[in-house]
Write an enzyme that holds these catalytic residues in place. Structure first.
Site: not given
Ligand code: GAR
Length: 207
Positions: A13-14, A66, A93, A111
């Site tokens: 969740g950053s 889903r 998805i 992404h």
């Molecule tokens: C992020 O790096 C985001 O780009 C990636 O998951 C991470 C979540 O970080 N998403 C994907 O790879 C989607 N294909 P976070 O939970 O700290 O925001």
């Protein structure tokens, strides 16, 4: 009026935090109306609680399939009146029925690569960075794009930010450099969509 948004998360969740901070400091004309996770007990849910934002968990195994889980999610989003859905580290998805229930509500995804490169089914987190390094690419970055049913990582680009790939990079080092830019990009994308909506609302109806 502040744009009410729903943020969908799966873990750390950053990026959610970057959005919450931008809302709190009025850096964007938006507010997080609900945080939704597909996993219970993840740190992102604590971040929502600390910010005083309602959250809900929809785990696949509590629904027949889903589609049922994703319709329930869409109902919750419609229920709080969210006008934008942000996938910030969401690792499923979305079923087509999600988009049907929320017709007219844009959905965007973050992404960790420069789409259309290094996207598609199964490309999540460190897998993406490992693929970038294996390809010998000299740069990477992140993309915020629109999400449409039945496609993965193919919607129109809203914001892209670039970073160099450095000689001693490993997936973790590259991920950290990209993540810094993700926190900027996701806020920039929401700002863009919030101001586009404000312009639309200010325009008189065409005859
Ligand atoms: C992020 O790096 C985001 O780009 C990636 O998951 C991470 C979540 O970080 N998403 C994907 O790879 C989607 N294909 P976070 O939970 O700290 O925001």
């Amino acid at each position: 009026m502040k744009l009410p948004i729903a943020v969908l998360v799966s873990g750390r969740g950053s990026n959610l935090q970057a959005i919450l901070d931008a809302c709190a400091s009025d850096a964007i004309d938006a507010r997080v109306a609900i945080v939704i996770s597909n996993h219970a007990g993840v740190p992102a849910l604590e971040r929502a609680a600390l910010a005083g934002v309602p959250s809900a968990v929809f785990t696949l195994r509590t629904y027949p399939d889903r589609s049922a889980a994703h319709v329930a999610m869409a109902e919750a989003i419609a229920g709080v009146g969210a006008k934008l859905v942000v996938l910030a580290g969401f690792d499923h998805i979305l079923a087509p029925v999600f988009f049907v229930r929320l017709a007219g509500v844009p959905v965007i995804n973050l992404h960790p690569a420069l789409l259309p490169l290094f996207g598609g089914r199964g490309m999540h987190g460190d897998k993406v960075h490992a693929a970038v390094l294996a390809s010998g690419a000299s740069e990477s970055g992140c993309t915020v794009h629109r999400v449409h049913p039945e496609t993965v990582d193919l919607g129109e680009v809203v914001v892209q930010r670039r970073v160099p790939v450095l000689p001693n990079d490993d997936p973790a080092k590259l991920a950290a450099r990209v993540l810094e830019q993700e926190h900027v990009a996701i806020v920039e994308a929401i700002r863009k969509l919030a101001s586009a909506r404000a312009v639309e609302a200010a325009q008189p109806l065409a005859r």
